[in-house]
Design a protein around this motif. Sequence first.
Motif, PDB file in Angstrom:
ATOM      1  N   GLU A  59      13.423   8.782  15.916  1.00  0.00           N
ATOM      2  CA  GLU A  59      14.387   8.986  15.163  1.00  0.00           C
ATOM      3  C   GLU A  59      16.400   9.366  15.469  1.00  0.00           C
ATOM      4  O   GLU A  59      16.176  10.140  16.782  1.00  0.00           O
ATOM      5  CB  GLU A  59      14.631   9.761  13.293  1.00  0.00           C
ATOM      6  N   ASP A  60      17.685   8.955  15.813  1.00  0.00           N
ATOM      7  CA  ASP A  60      18.302   9.223  15.969  1.00  0.00           C
ATOM      8  C   ASP A  60      18.805  10.620  15.010  1.00  0.00           C
ATOM      9  O   ASP A  60      19.670  10.757  14.064  1.00  0.00           O
ATOM     10  CB  ASP A  60      20.116   8.056  15.169  1.00  0.00           C
ATOM     11  N   ILE A  61      18.290  11.368  15.813  1.00  0.00           N
ATOM     12  CA  ILE A  61      18.328  13.484  14.940  1.00  0.00           C
ATOM     13  C   ILE A  61      18.597  13.313  16.476  1.00  0.00           C
ATOM     14  O   ILE A  61      18.400  13.647  17.595  1.00  0.00           O
ATOM     15  CB  ILE A  61      17.490  13.409  14.227  1.00  0.00           C
ATOM     16  N   ASN A  62      18.878  14.809  16.175  1.00  0.00           N
ATOM     17  CA  ASN A  62      19.907  15.750  17.372  1.00  0.00           C
ATOM     18  C   ASN A  62      20.575  15.177  18.409  1.00  0.00           C
ATOM     19  O   ASN A  62      20.379  15.207  19.722  1.00  0.00           O
ATOM     20  CB  ASN A  62      17.958  16.497  18.435  1.00  0.00           C
ATOM     21  N   ARG A  63      21.251  14.124  17.871  1.00  0.00           N
ATOM     22  CA  ARG A  63      22.138  13.358  18.756  1.00  0.00           C
ATOM     23  C   ARG A  63      20.504  13.010  19.985  1.00  0.00           C
ATOM     24  O   ARG A  63      21.377  12.109  21.215  1.00  0.00           O
ATOM     25  CB  ARG A  63      23.527  14.308  19.780  1.00  0.00           C
ATOM     26  N   ALA A  64      20.055  11.971  19.428  1.00  0.00           N
ATOM     27  CA  ALA A  64      19.193  11.015  20.212  1.00  0.00           C
ATOM     28  C   ALA A  64      19.164   9.896  20.959  1.00  0.00           C
ATOM     29  O   ALA A  64      19.255   9.502  21.977  1.00  0.00           O
ATOM     30  CB  ALA A  64      18.073  11.501  19.494  1.00  0.00           C
ATOM     31  N   ALA A  65      20.514   9.695  20.097  1.00  0.00           N
ATOM     32  CA  ALA A  65      21.298   8.006  20.203  1.00  0.00           C
ATOM     33  C   ALA A  65      21.868   8.447  21.128  1.00  0.00           C
ATOM     34  O   ALA A  65      22.251   8.775  22.774  1.00  0.00           O
ATOM     35  CB  ALA A  65      21.147   6.798  19.285  1.00  0.00           C
ATOM     36  N   ASP A  66      23.459   8.139  20.641  1.00  0.00           N
ATOM     37  CA  ASP A  66      24.925   8.248  21.074  1.00  0.00           C
ATOM     38  C   ASP A  66      24.685   9.919  22.090  1.00  0.00           C
ATOM     39  O   ASP A  66      24.277  11.277  21.373  1.00  0.00           O
ATOM     40  CB  ASP A  66      26.002   8.183  20.578  1.00  0.00           C
ATOM     41  N   GLY A  67      25.181   9.840  23.510  1.00  0.00           N
ATOM     42  CA  GLY A  67      24.473  11.448  23.933  1.00  0.00           C
ATOM     43  C   GLY A  67      23.691  11.451  24.408  1.00  0.00           C
ATOM     44  O   GLY A  67      23.239  12.577  25.028  1.00  0.00           O
ATOM     45  N   GLY A  68      22.719  10.605  24.117  1.00  0.00           N
ATOM     46  CA  GLY A  68      21.164  10.716  23.924  1.00  0.00           C
ATOM     47  C   GLY A  68      20.516   9.848  24.885  1.00  0.00           C
ATOM     48  O   GLY A  68      21.252   9.407  26.402  1.00  0.00           O
ATOM     49  N   LEU A  69      19.653   8.971  24.128  1.00  0.00           N
ATOM     50  CA  LEU A  69      18.639   7.970  25.290  1.00  0.00           C
ATOM     51  C   LEU A  69      19.720   6.773  25.142  1.00  0.00           C
ATOM     52  O   LEU A  69      19.367   6.260  26.328  1.00  0.00           O
ATOM     53  CB  LEU A  69      17.460   6.882  24.106  1.00  0.00           C
ATOM     54  N   TYR A  70      20.775   6.806  23.943  1.00  0.00           N
ATOM     55  CA  TYR A  70      22.056   5.692  24.685  1.00  0.00           C
ATOM     56  C   TYR A  70      22.653   6.089  26.130  1.00  0.00           C
ATOM     57  O   TYR A  70      23.812   7.609  26.082  1.00  0.00           O
ATOM     58  CB  TYR A  70      22.757   5.198  23.612  1.00  0.00           C
ATOM     59  N   ALA A  71      22.670   5.270  26.947  1.00  0.00           N
ATOM     60  CA  ALA A  71      23.201   5.877  28.191  1.00  0.00           C
ATOM     61  C   ALA A  71      25.112   5.952  28.114  1.00  0.00           C
ATOM     62  O   ALA A  71      25.622   6.519  29.499  1.00  0.00           O
ATOM     63  CB  ALA A  71      22.722   4.866  29.213  1.00  0.00           C
ATOM     64  N   GLU A  72      25.572   5.446  27.272  1.00  0.00           N
ATOM     65  CA  GLU A  72      27.208   5.321  27.201  1.00  0.00           C
ATOM     66  C   GLU A  72      27.787   7.066  27.160  1.00  0.00           C
ATOM     67  O   GLU A  72      27.153   7.880  26.554  1.00  0.00           O
ATOM     68  CB  GLU A  72      27.611   5.110  25.923  1.00  0.00           C
ATOM     69  N   LEU A  73      28.651   7.460  28.064  1.00  0.00           N
ATOM     70  CA  LEU A  73      28.835   8.837  28.441  1.00  0.00           C
ATOM     71  C   LEU A  73      30.156   8.781  28.017  1.00  0.00           C
ATOM     72  O   LEU A  73      30.331  10.166  27.997  1.00  0.00           O
ATOM     73  CB  LEU A  73      28.900   8.683  29.953  1.00  0.00           C
ATOM     74  N   VAL A  74      30.772   8.084  27.757  1.00  0.00           N
ATOM     75  CA  VAL A  74      31.897   8.341  26.764  1.00  0.00           C
ATOM     76  C   VAL A  74      32.159   8.228  25.289  1.00  0.00           C
ATOM     77  O   VAL A  74      31.025   7.867  24.858  1.00  0.00           O
ATOM     78  CB  VAL A  74      33.233   6.927  26.161  1.00  0.00           C
ATOM     79  N   GLN A  75      32.298  10.294  24.327  1.00  0.00           N
ATOM     80  CA  GLN A  75      32.801   9.535  22.929  1.00  0.00           C
ATOM     81  C   GLN A  75      33.300   9.720  22.627  1.00  0.00           C
ATOM     82  O   GLN A  75      34.314   9.621  22.932  1.00  0.00           O
ATOM     83  CB  GLN A  75      32.055  11.679  23.196  1.00  0.00           C
ATOM     84  N   ASN A  76      33.286   8.465  21.182  1.00  0.00           N
ATOM     85  CA  ASN A  76      33.734   8.217  19.827  1.00  0.00           C
ATOM     86  C   ASN A  76      34.832   6.942  20.887  1.00  0.00           C
ATOM     87  O   ASN A  76      36.007   6.780  20.819  1.00  0.00           O
ATOM     88  CB  ASN A  76      34.942   9.426  19.932  1.00  0.00           C
ATOM     89  N   ARG A  77      34.056   6.312  21.593  1.00  0.00           N
ATOM     90  CA  ARG A  77      34.455   5.512  22.357  1.00  0.00           C
ATOM     91  C   ARG A  77      35.602   3.901  21.819  1.00  0.00           C
ATOM     92  O   ARG A  77      36.628   3.609  22.655  1.00  0.00           O
ATOM     93  CB  ARG A  77      33.360   4.717  22.991  1.00  0.00           C
TER      94      ARG A  77
END
Length: 847
Positions: A59-77
Amino acid sequence: MARARRHLPLALCAAVAAATVITVPLDAEAQDATDYTLRVDPRGDGPEIADHLYGIFYEDINRAADGGLYAELVQNRSFEYDPVDHPSYTGLTAWTPVSLAGGAGTAEVVDDEHRMNERNRRYLRLELAGTGGTDAAFGVTNSGYNTGIAVREGAGYDFSVWARTDAPGGTPLTVRLTDAGGAALAEPLRLEVTGDQWTRYTGTVTAEADSTTGRLTVAGGGAGTLRLDMVSLFPRDTFMHRPNGLRRDLAEKIADLEPGFLRFPGGCLVNTGSHYGYEGPDYPRARSYQWKDTVGPVEERATNKNFWGYNQSYGLGYFEYFQFAEDIGATPLPVVPALVTGCGQNQATDDPELLARHIQDTLDLVEFANGPADSEWGSLRAEMGHPEPFGMTHLAVGNEENLPEEFFERFVQFRDAIEAEYPEIVVVGNSGPSSAGATFDRLWELNREAGVEMVDEHYYNSPQWFLENNDRYDSYDRQGPEVFLGEYASQDNRFRNSLAEAAFMTGLERNADIVRMASYAPLLANVDYVQWSPDLIWFDNHRSWGSTSYETQKLFMTNVGDRVVPSEASGTPVLTEPITGAVGLSTWATSAAYDDVRVTSADGEVLFADDFSAGDGHWSHPDGRGEWAVEDGAYVQRDTSAEDTLVVAGDPEWRDYDLEVTATKLAGQEGFLIAFGVRDTGNHYWWNLGGWNNTTSAVERSVDGGKSTMVERPTRIETGREYEARVEVRGREVSLFLDGELWGSFTDDQIAEPFRQVVTYDEQAGELIVKVVNAQASAARTEIDLGGALVGRTARVTTLRGDPDAVNTAEEQPIRPEESVVRGVGPEFTHTFPPHSITFLRIRARI
């Protein structure tokens, strides 16, 4: 999707990098031991174990996706952050305007006719002033997640951006990677934006130093209007080297579990939101998770408010989930909304057109997953790079709904439609958010009556509860639905929690004929963005580590076996004590008043009485939460935001007593809490009247801070009304009366057995796997009788053991597998299991 059975030896090679292998004589730790027997019946008939018994819940909780498992390094891209996502957000959250070498300009996030597309609407408009010299530029710097963008020396990072410019000769674009102090981490990347149509520009930078505080700057030179969107930086070394891929270390830790299934994308975020439609002034925000928003070109996917309080980009979408499941050999198990909210939000849609559209969306999902490449949705899957079907076999409708009748009415419509077109799909129902209670009982009743194939159970309870409920599934109806234990964990992340979970898991395996799937939850937690704990895998922007429960789950998941071998163990001698403790009053996000507290022994002696006419001197306030004061002869807690405001009075040795109190809710979200059997702030019972946003009332038992429900009833508390409450405690039996009527009762007599076991057989390896949990401070000296099986003379052993309060952290992981070999094994032998340990013995056997 069919999977090969797992027949891996215990924790070999890199799976347990820190393990040491030693040879240990039998009975090496026999001092201060409790004696047990373990009898195995190798000729007995045990249940087959499903290939996908153990899996993972994402589940995308605790920022599991953006900033986590999803490897994108830019926040609010894509500059889509908004106050609807979080009150602190703006379109420039994580971005800072920056001037290079004297460049000047303005930066503004806008949504106008120049937008890139209708779903990803906002973009960054830079008005460049053209000041400064040749190297002058103006732009923005992104700070990434956690402490910044993490990079490794020598590693490559793929940059991309969508851009357009009205400058006739084009606009030079400078891309810089620096640390937080501005020191260069790579050679600048220089691109040229030409033309006033949205175009994607790409390049690669190679880090020249390690850093965890990186910053990405994108700046334009010259004069004119430069528009930017979807500014992205990905590590080239993603999991399986996939573009738009996953963070490698996290994905590998998940893959190392060898999960049999992947349940996604939630969780509470699936069936919650302000509305379920596609239209509206806030589209595409603040609505339920809908799979069609998450597929197709990444730059055309919507963003959405996450139930857990932040923005989610949907860069990690349904295609990526299916692909990840395939990459790790797991059966994909998506969950779709049933149009009845759960997780404390009790609403159901009455729009038949909306329901019909969601049912059709679900049929389209099956086609996306399994349809031929020339079908409407199968062709989109093929365009995204996967012409072959994903082979989905299970699909869940709904999650933790608290309105049983409303949910089930809609669930049946989903199921009937799916089975009419895709009879091979198992449609999974659910039983609400708890392990017991009125909602749980009613949903199980409805599932049975409707012949549902599989029911999803969820519960987060105390370690005590898990030790007491090893036999939970022994009595389940074998003619009814199978069980999918989709979310479970004990309440904390210490090794004592893992021991209790392991003891419980031996019961799951023993009941493998009815418990067909099980997954610990949640899976991931970013240490700087935690909404929920415990969690299986923790991480920051450059490190990841498994909790003690991760090591436990990994041990079980990689050593399942093919069938259960019947076995029986002796129990631990237990002396049952009566419930003892003081009394207490508390509130939760509510103001309440209490008066006329009276405690009387079973033979009528008044042990305590307080009408507060003399103040509150009899009461202690151990945690100091809330605003307690005597007002107009009552004890009042005024703070409607404070939680768990417990105050305590009396003798912790009290037993066999009646507690009477007058309680009145004054304001707030819930009702009031009346505590008894209070040993301290983490060990007590309380009667939670009007809990869970004043929807349910229950008695909860707290053991070392972990709670479990003893009895539950649908009870609402009215504001301003006086209630007369009485609690009768007799031994381990408790009866509860509200306004003179029996509200409920329970007997707390389950045994928290610390010694649990199960035996399975690995057919390919030809090995018995003896799994023993010893969740106590003394060693367990055990006479093991293998029932005359022809066995080898040695056993390979993997053990998890340590301080029950041990916690695995980034700096130290005290709970790691230890490998050893014991000699002198035979049809009958004695082995001593260490205190606070989980031990797996693999013994060559012909049965």
